[in-house]
Scaffold this motif. Structure first.
Motif, PDB file in Angstrom:
ATOM      1  N   ILE A 190       0.928  -0.924  -0.036  1.00  0.00           N
ATOM      2  CA  ILE A 190      -0.031   0.158   0.050  1.00  0.00           C
ATOM      3  C   ILE A 190       0.945   1.109   0.153  1.00  0.00           C
ATOM      4  O   ILE A 190       1.647   1.463   0.954  1.00  0.00           O
ATOM      5  N   ALA A 191       0.856   2.101  -0.955  1.00  0.00           N
ATOM      6  CA  ALA A 191       1.827   3.089  -1.206  1.00  0.00           C
ATOM      7  C   ALA A 191       1.145   4.606  -1.387  1.00  0.00           C
ATOM      8  O   ALA A 191       0.116   4.776  -1.846  1.00  0.00           O
ATOM      9  N   ALA A 192       2.025   5.305  -0.697  1.00  0.00           N
ATOM     10  CA  ALA A 192       1.507   6.688  -0.690  1.00  0.00           C
ATOM     11  C   ALA A 192       2.210   7.498  -1.945  1.00  0.00           C
ATOM     12  O   ALA A 192       3.132   6.975  -2.415  1.00  0.00           O
ATOM     13  N   LEU A 193       1.525   8.677  -2.609  1.00  0.00           N
ATOM     14  CA  LEU A 193       2.477   9.409  -3.693  1.00  0.00           C
ATOM     15  C   LEU A 193       3.450  10.224  -3.140  1.00  0.00           C
ATOM     16  O   LEU A 193       3.210  11.202  -2.276  1.00  0.00           O
ATOM     17  N   GLY A 194       4.847  10.028  -3.451  1.00  0.00           N
ATOM     18  CA  GLY A 194       5.701  10.940  -3.325  1.00  0.00           C
ATOM     19  C   GLY A 194       6.133  12.024  -4.258  1.00  0.00           C
ATOM     20  O   GLY A 194       5.585  11.862  -5.440  1.00  0.00           O
ATOM     21  N   ASN A 195       6.901  12.993  -3.890  1.00  0.00           N
ATOM     22  CA  ASN A 195       7.028  13.903  -5.059  1.00  0.00           C
ATOM     23  C   ASN A 195       7.913  13.492  -6.150  1.00  0.00           C
ATOM     24  O   ASN A 195       7.793  13.733  -7.286  1.00  0.00           O
ATOM     25  N   HIS A 196       8.738  12.401  -5.849  1.00  0.00           N
ATOM     26  CA  HIS A 196       9.875  11.928  -6.725  1.00  0.00           C
ATOM     27  C   HIS A 196       8.772  10.690  -7.890  1.00  0.00           C
ATOM     28  O   HIS A 196       9.109  10.718  -8.856  1.00  0.00           O
ATOM     29  N   ASP A 197       7.712  10.418  -7.496  1.00  0.00           N
ATOM     30  CA  ASP A 197       6.864   9.553  -8.015  1.00  0.00           C
ATOM     31  C   ASP A 197       6.136  10.400  -9.117  1.00  0.00           C
ATOM     32  O   ASP A 197       5.751   9.909  -9.935  1.00  0.00           O
ATOM     33  N   ILE A 234      -6.675   2.350   7.548  1.00  0.00           N
ATOM     34  CA  ILE A 234      -5.531   2.813   7.140  1.00  0.00           C
ATOM     35  C   ILE A 234      -6.127   3.811   6.079  1.00  0.00           C
ATOM     36  O   ILE A 234      -6.720   3.529   4.984  1.00  0.00           O
ATOM     37  N   VAL A 235      -5.475   5.305   6.308  1.00  0.00           N
ATOM     38  CA  VAL A 235      -5.852   6.260   5.399  1.00  0.00           C
ATOM     39  C   VAL A 235      -4.670   6.614   4.651  1.00  0.00           C
ATOM     40  O   VAL A 235      -3.542   7.093   5.412  1.00  0.00           O
ATOM     41  N   VAL A 236      -4.668   6.614   3.397  1.00  0.00           N
ATOM     42  CA  VAL A 236      -3.470   7.127   2.850  1.00  0.00           C
ATOM     43  C   VAL A 236      -3.671   8.372   1.819  1.00  0.00           C
ATOM     44  O   VAL A 236      -4.581   8.427   1.224  1.00  0.00           O
ATOM     45  N   LEU A 237      -3.126   9.431   2.335  1.00  0.00           N
ATOM     46  CA  LEU A 237      -3.330  10.889   1.869  1.00  0.00           C
ATOM     47  C   LEU A 237      -2.157  11.299   0.763  1.00  0.00           C
ATOM     48  O   LEU A 237      -1.170  11.241   1.257  1.00  0.00           O
ATOM     49  N   ASN A 238      -2.699  12.087  -0.323  1.00  0.00           N
ATOM     50  CA  ASN A 238      -1.648  12.636  -1.177  1.00  0.00           C
ATOM     51  C   ASN A 238      -1.281  13.895  -0.419  1.00  0.00           C
ATOM     52  O   ASN A 238      -2.163  14.668  -0.483  1.00  0.00           O
ATOM     53  N   SER A 239      -0.266  14.037  -0.106  1.00  0.00           N
ATOM     54  CA  SER A 239       0.268  15.301   0.669  1.00  0.00           C
ATOM     55  C   SER A 239       1.002  16.062  -0.191  1.00  0.00           C
ATOM     56  O   SER A 239       1.611  17.219   0.206  1.00  0.00           O
ATOM     57  N   VAL A 270      -7.395   4.832  13.753  1.00  0.00           N
ATOM     58  CA  VAL A 270      -6.797   5.158  12.210  1.00  0.00           C
ATOM     59  C   VAL A 270      -5.422   5.278  12.222  1.00  0.00           C
ATOM     60  O   VAL A 270      -4.648   5.949  13.025  1.00  0.00           O
ATOM     61  N   ILE A 271      -4.797   4.816  11.114  1.00  0.00           N
ATOM     62  CA  ILE A 271      -3.322   5.208  10.813  1.00  0.00           C
ATOM     63  C   ILE A 271      -3.364   6.082   9.694  1.00  0.00           C
ATOM     64  O   ILE A 271      -3.830   5.438   8.691  1.00  0.00           O
ATOM     65  N   LEU A 272      -2.759   7.225   9.628  1.00  0.00           N
ATOM     66  CA  LEU A 272      -2.831   8.057   8.563  1.00  0.00           C
ATOM     67  C   LEU A 272      -1.246   7.897   8.148  1.00  0.00           C
ATOM     68  O   LEU A 272      -0.489   8.038   8.583  1.00  0.00           O
ATOM     69  N   VAL A 273      -1.439   8.001   6.418  1.00  0.00           N
ATOM     70  CA  VAL A 273      -0.094   7.897   5.954  1.00  0.00           C
ATOM     71  C   VAL A 273       0.358   8.753   4.898  1.00  0.00           C
ATOM     72  O   VAL A 273      -0.791   8.823   4.152  1.00  0.00           O
ATOM     73  N   VAL A 307      -6.780  10.893  16.111  1.00  0.00           N
ATOM     74  CA  VAL A 307      -5.877  10.110  15.282  1.00  0.00           C
ATOM     75  C   VAL A 307      -4.518  10.003  16.291  1.00  0.00           C
ATOM     76  O   VAL A 307      -4.073  11.166  16.403  1.00  0.00           O
ATOM     77  N   LYS A 308      -3.965   8.891  16.263  1.00  0.00           N
ATOM     78  CA  LYS A 308      -2.924   8.798  17.443  1.00  0.00           C
ATOM     79  C   LYS A 308      -1.669   8.437  16.487  1.00  0.00           C
ATOM     80  O   LYS A 308      -0.381   8.702  17.103  1.00  0.00           O
ATOM     81  N   VAL A 309      -1.575   7.948  15.509  1.00  0.00           N
ATOM     82  CA  VAL A 309      -0.389   7.842  14.677  1.00  0.00           C
ATOM     83  C   VAL A 309      -0.351   8.045  13.212  1.00  0.00           C
ATOM     84  O   VAL A 309      -1.405   7.999  12.519  1.00  0.00           O
ATOM     85  N   VAL A 310       0.654   8.881  12.843  1.00  0.00           N
ATOM     86  CA  VAL A 310       0.941   9.238  11.471  1.00  0.00           C
ATOM     87  C   VAL A 310       2.102   8.728  10.941  1.00  0.00           C
ATOM     88  O   VAL A 310       3.154   9.272  11.612  1.00  0.00           O
ATOM     89  N   PHE A 311       1.989   8.057   9.802  1.00  0.00           N
ATOM     90  CA  PHE A 311       3.352   7.711   8.902  1.00  0.00           C
ATOM     91  C   PHE A 311       3.736   8.670   7.953  1.00  0.00           C
ATOM     92  O   PHE A 311       2.912   8.977   7.251  1.00  0.00           O
TER      93      PHE A 311
END
Length: 388
Positions: A190-197, A234-239, A270-273, A307-311
């Motif tokens: 499960i992947a989030a979007l990075g600036n290099h991507d 699990i919530v994956v956010l484009n930051s 919830v764990i936010l990524v 929310v207690k954990v943010v990755f």
């Protein structure tokens, strides 16, 4: 454990049939908890995808022709609980099994009419980020992941983005999977979007190759996703907020607010990524622009809905910060270069700028426990917290 059950077969399979795949099979999981098996062949082949229990995905248990140089995405649907979770891909001419894996039990779909069926309350998964750039560094972390897998059944692995260095260079994606298949063999990513991507792409639209390899046909157009498990979300956010227009930013914040609010009402942790970190000891032109938005727009939602954990990733320094009861955890690189601090982070409680990292997380009965390993297989950090 599933790892032991397939370890010998996996070694044999890789030795005999690795030449058949340009990208070896690896699993994804989408928002509907459906499993997708993705692979790319070097030559046209006639294959059968099957399972020992035909109630699982009997619609795929036929030989079909698969074209070379095309990424095939086979949707297995939602895994049913109490059924075998093994999957096999067989080549027609040789009758040889070229892929076999056992999929995670925790991701199975509960039958709503079975009131006696206990919900899953234990999850085991990995967290890493920034696998970009250096294949040998990524390989060193993959060795650590495999050691963790020998002791623990991982349900999935979170990658907080910058999966590759240049998101528009397909060979880098092939190189990424050449290394990561060793640990993604039966564990969904499960992947989030990075600036290099985003390299080589314009606007906020999900980059072509990121979507090709790490999303699915009807995935969110901005790259966000949520995985709503029985007792964890699990919530994956484009930051990448510096890329967003105002209407896009508003749409994403509405989506995020809904995800967090609905979990809060269900009393589900919830764990936010995200890729960009909220608080860190590093700042640059990308970080500063994204972080300003994260702090002003997203932190209030995080704190409101407990929310207690943010990755996160991006800074290439392992760091943990705590603010108002929220644990902000930034992975060390899992392939990229190591960075040095450039900013004073008053919320930092642990910082290690000299290591690559992989973290193993267990969530059980709303209790979060994490061990973080360096590339030398040393546990460098441990935490335990209540998620509710």
């Amino acid at each position: 454990m599933k790892f032991y059950s397939i370890a010998i077969l996996w070694l044999i399979t890789i030795n005999i049939t690795a030449q058949e795949f340009e990208v070896r099979p690896y699993p994804l999981i989408n928002e509907k908890s459906e499993i997708l098996i993705n692979f790319k062949l070097k030559e046209d082949s006639v294959l059968k995808v099957s399972n020992s229990n035909k109630q699982f995905f009997d619609h795929l248990s036929e030989y079909k022709k698969y074209q070379k140089n095309e990424l095939h995405k086979i949707n297995l649907g939602s895994l049913k609980c109490n059924y075998p979770k093994s999957i096999e891909i067989t080549e027609q001419i040789s009758q040889q099994i070229i892929y076999q894996a056992t999929l995670p039990e925790a991701l199975c779909k509960k039958e709503t009419n079975n009131l006696n069926q206990k919900k899953s309350d234990k999850y085991s998964f990995g967290f890493m980020s920034d696998t970009q750039e250096f294949k040998d560094r990524h390989s060193s972390i993959s060795n650590i992941i495999r050691k963790v897998q020998k002791k623990n059944d991982l349900d999935f692995i979170l990658n907080a983005g910058d999966v590759v260095q240049e998101g528009d260079v397909e060979q880098q994606w092939i190189d990424f999977f050449d290394v990561s298949t060793s640990y993604l063999y039966d564990t969904p990513i499960i992947a989030a979007l990075g600036n290099h991507d985003y390299r080589g792409s314009k606007g906020l639209k999900v980059p072509e190759l990121f979507k090709k390899y790490l999303r699915w046909e009807k995935s969110d157009r901005y790259g966000n996703m949520s995985l709503n498990l029985d007792s964890l979300k699990i919530v994956v956010l484009n930051s990448n907020f510096f890329r967003m227009k105002k209407e896009q930013e508003k749409s994403i914040l509405i989506w995020l607010s809904y995800q967090l609010r609905s979990a809060y009402k269900e009393k589900k942790p919830v764990i936010l990524v995200t890729h960009f970190p909220f608080y860190s000891s590093s700042i640059n032109r990308f970080t500063s622009m994204a972080v300003q938005k994260l702090r002003s727009k997203v932190v209030p939602l995080i704190e409101k809905y407990k929310v207690k954990v943010v990755f996160s990733g991006h800074t290439h320094m392992y760091e943990r910060s705590i603010k108002n009861g929220v644990n902000y955890i930034v992975a060390g690189p899992a392939g990229g270069r190591i960075n040095s601090p450039t900013w004073k982070n008053k919320y930092s409680v642990y910082l290690n700028q000299d290591i690559l990292t992989f973290s193993h997380i267990t969530v059980e009965n709303n209790r979060f426990y994490m061990e973080t390993y360096s590339e030398k297989n040393k546990v460098v950090d441990q935490i335990s917290i209540d998620l509710l």
